[in-house]
Each structure stands twice: as C-alpha cells, then as structure tokens.
Scaffold this motif. Structure first.
Motif: not given
Length: 204
Positions: A113, A152, A155, A158, A172-173
């Motif tokens: 992140a 991803t 997300l 998220e 933020h991931q």
C-alpha cells in the motif's frame, strides 16, 4: 540469512513467474524469510525517496479468510465476464480459479500500500512509488524458493478490506501477493510478444 537459489540476475528476472497452482499450501513460511525479502524490496526507488509504502503481512487464518472472501466475490464477477478463447487463456483461467478457491490457505498474504492523497489525472507518479518495490519483493521471494502472483482483484472491495485490517483512509492498497514456497523451483521464461512489435525508436 536464507540460502539463495543459484540464479543469475537475468535468470531471476526472466523466471519469476505468476505462481498459483504450484504454491505449496502445506509448508509453513517463516516470517523471518518474508522480512528478509521485504528488506530487499525496500531498496526499490520511490518518488522523492519518500518511501511512503506500507506492507500488511497476513498470517492469521481468520484474517486471511476474511480478505480471501472479498477476493472470491470479486473474482467470481471477473471470471463470469472473461473470454476463454484458446488453450493458453483456458490454462490461465483454470490457474486463476484455483487461486480463488485456496487463497485463504496460502501461508502468507502481503498487501502493498501507499500513503498519500491520490492525484487527479495520471497517477503514475503515485503508484510508481509502490509497484517497483512490490516487484522487487516478488523477485526476492523467488530467489529464496518462494513464489507469488500479482493480483489486484480484492481492490473491488478495498474499503471493506481496509476495515478488516484497520488500514487508515489515507493509505491506498495497490497489490495483493499470496506468498508460499513453490513446488519445485524449475521455472522458465514465459512466452512474450516479439520485441520489435512493441519497440518504438525516437518516436511512435
């Protein structure tokens, strides 16, 4: 320090593959090995050398199961819309579906992140301060006999994952890396497009 595989730099770079079905779900991964690989990853460049990255390492089965469930929901929507057109995409689809079903059983999950405000427009500068380090982590793991795959899909959820993990809103991931020892270490370079088809010299 963990013994490294006898790979040249070019071999390491060209044989670090997306590993799913060959992740060993039964062999424990010592946290110290993950820490070693992260120490290497932290040598990656970041914008202004600010190093605003964060690494959330998940080993608790209950926590992994919660994250894996959000991943599963997202993957089911993704897999329902994908096109399987040939043997190669069918193999990839099968591998991807497998990971969806076993993600909670992977020994370690690592979420990379970045802290800061997401800019409007092109965000390359922001993510360019995280993603090189995440790829360095994948390389460092490969050198130690472990594998991972870049994903991803979580997300989509998220915010929900952030609530599970207590991640603050300004963080933020960017990537989820499932980490395990691999069943064998004999990975080879994958098929790629011809260089000349994507190379542009002095302009497009």
């Amino acid at each position: 320090m963990t013994e490294l595989l006898p790979l040249t730099p070019d071999q390491l770079l060209s044989t670090t593959r997306a590993v799913r079905k060959r992740l060993d779900l039964d062999r424990p991964v010592p946290l110290e090995v993950v820490r070693e690989a992260l120490e290497v990853a932290l040598q990656a460049p970041s914008g202004g050398n600010r190093q605003h990255w964060h690494w959330i390492v998940l080993t608790d089965p209950a926590v992994k199961a919660q994250v894996a469930e959000y991943y599963r929901r997202s993957h089911l929507a993704y897999s329902g819309a994908r096109q399987v057109t040939d043997t190669s995409t069918a193999r990839l689809a099968s591998s991807s579906d497998y990971l969806r079903e076993v993600l909670a059983d992977v020994p370690v999950l690592v979420i990379g992140a970045i802290e800061g405000e997401l800019p409007a427009g092109n965000q390359a500068g922001m993510w360019g301060s995280l993603l090189p380090a995440a790829w360095s982590l994948a390389l460092a793991l490969r050198a130690r006999g472990l594998g991972t795959t870049w994903t991803t899909l979580h997300l989509t959820y998220e915010r929900e994952v952030a609530e599970v993990l207590g991640i603050p809103p300004e963080v933020h991931q960017g990537v989820l890396l499932p980490v395990a020892y691999t069943k064998g270490t004999d990975f080879r370079p994958g098929p790629r497009v011809d260089l000349d088809s994507v190379l542009h010299l002095n302009g497009w």
